[in-house]
Design a protein around this motif. Structure first.
Motif, PDB file in Angstrom:
ATOM      1  N   UNK A 153      42.518  42.131  -2.592  1.00  0.00           N
ATOM      2  CA  UNK A 153      43.404  42.950  -3.433  1.00  0.00           C
ATOM      3  C   UNK A 153      44.155  42.071  -4.450  1.00  0.00           C
ATOM      4  N   UNK A 154      44.582  42.682  -5.530  1.00  0.00           N
ATOM      5  CA  UNK A 154      45.387  41.959  -6.527  1.00  0.00           C
ATOM      6  C   UNK A 154      46.821  41.773  -6.037  1.00  0.00           C
ATOM      7  N   UNK A 155      47.303  42.748  -5.273  1.00  0.00           N
ATOM      8  CA  UNK A 155      48.683  42.715  -4.774  1.00  0.00           C
ATOM      9  C   UNK A 155      48.695  43.167  -3.320  1.00  0.00           C
ATOM     10  N   UNK A 156      49.813  42.947  -2.654  1.00  0.00           N
ATOM     11  CA  UNK A 156      49.855  43.232  -1.215  1.00  0.00           C
ATOM     12  C   UNK A 156      49.624  44.717  -0.939  1.00  0.00           C
ATOM     13  N   UNK A 157      50.116  45.558  -1.840  1.00  0.00           N
ATOM     14  CA  UNK A 157      49.812  46.985  -1.757  1.00  0.00           C
ATOM     15  C   UNK A 157      48.965  47.315  -3.000  1.00  0.00           C
ATOM     16  N   UNK A 158      48.872  48.561  -3.353  1.00  0.00           N
ATOM     17  CA  UNK A 158      47.987  48.939  -4.454  1.00  0.00           C
ATOM     18  C   UNK A 158      48.442  48.463  -5.830  1.00  0.00           C
ATOM     19  N   UNK A 159      49.678  48.015  -5.937  1.00  0.00           N
ATOM     20  CA  UNK A 159      50.252  47.646  -7.239  1.00  0.00           C
ATOM     21  C   UNK A 159      51.348  46.619  -7.010  1.00  0.00           C
ATOM     22  N   UNK A 160      51.818  45.966  -8.088  1.00  0.00           N
ATOM     23  CA  UNK A 160      52.918  45.010  -7.967  1.00  0.00           C
ATOM     24  C   UNK A 160      54.182  45.733  -7.507  1.00  0.00           C
ATOM     25  N   UNK A 161      54.858  45.154  -6.510  1.00  0.00           N
ATOM     26  CA  UNK A 161      56.129  45.709  -6.049  1.00  0.00           C
ATOM     27  C   UNK A 161      57.109  44.568  -5.806  1.00  0.00           C
ATOM     28  N   UNK A 162      58.314  44.944  -5.422  1.00  0.00           N
ATOM     29  CA  UNK A 162      59.335  43.963  -5.051  1.00  0.00           C
ATOM     30  C   UNK A 162      58.839  43.086  -3.893  1.00  0.00           C
TER      31      UNK A 162
END
Ligand SMILES: N[C@@H](CCC(=O)N[C@@H](CS)C(=O)NCC(=O)O)C(=O)O
Length: 214
Positions: A153-162
């Motif tokens: 994945x690009x980020x830990x969840x589906x999108x960039x977050x805090x």
């Protein structure tokens, strides 16, 4: 306007790493303007005025109208609540992003910080030479586990977050060891987070502040 309290000056190695950076980055991601208060290390750091902002005489702290807040994690979550750029609107997305902030601070940072402390302050001490392999073992364990969780994945969840903001900032603490190079997906993830324009703006502001104080 939010006021960020940070140190007037810190040693060169700490300038890009200071935890006030997380706050600057979160504010930049959220598009929230802020003012900066500078506190001097030493006497002012332990003054009643500063202890009222940060009970442990540390930085960062923020003030926003009637709220005074310490702890970079609490501050990042507070800012994230103000902006969808950092915090998804849906319940599950919010809980997952929050969990990653805790993972960064509670499951990764203790080992990374201990190794950082050895490298920056105690490198040549006998006890540090003995302890370092054990700490590195735990750093590798956690980095491997984190790389597995990140997967492709690009980020830990589906999108960039805090959660990504906090995690990638924690990973930076031991950049000088090169350990992350052994984890190509983590290395790429950290680089992805650091390439964000908000990261660049925040870093520029932090380094310019210290350069001005020099
Ligand atoms: N848990 C705190 C840690 C803050 C912290 O360690 N700040 C460092 C600067 S990066 C500091 O104030 N060090 C000086 C000291 O502890 O006296 C947070 O995340 O905000």
């Amino acid at each position: 306007m939010i006021t960020l309290t940070t140190y007037k000056w810190v040693p060169d190695f700490a300038q890009p790493l200071m935890r006030a950076f997380r706050v600057r980055w979160a504010l930049e991601e959220a598009g929230i303007p802020y003012a900066v208060r500078h506190v001097a290390l030493g006497e002012e750091q332990h003054s009643p005025a500063h202890l009222a902002r940060q009970p442990f005489g540390q930085a960062p702290a923020i003030e926003d109208n009637d709220l005074t807040l310490h702890e970079s994690g609490a501050i990042a979550l507070y800012i994230a609540e103000k902006s969808e750029a950092l915090m998804p609107k849906d319940r599950i997305g919010r809980e997952r992003a929050t969990a990653w902030v805790f993972s960064a601070l509670n499951s990764i940072e203790p080992f990374v910080q201990e190794l950082g402390s050895i490298i920056f302050f105690h490198k040549d001490a006998a006890w540090a030479k003995e302890r370092r392999p054990q700490v590195e073992h735990f750093v590798h364990l956690r980095f491997g586990q984190l790389a597995n969780a990140l997967c492709d994945k690009d980020h830990l969840e589906g999108r960039f977050t805090v959660g990504d903001l906090m995690m990638s900032d924690v990973l930076r603490i031991i950049d000088s060891t090169g350990i992350i190079n052994e984890y190509p997906t983590l290395k790429a993830y950290k680089a992805r987070c650091e390439s964000r324009p908000a990261f660049q703006r925040a870093m520029q502001a932090q380094l310019e502040q210290f350069a001005a104080a020099a």
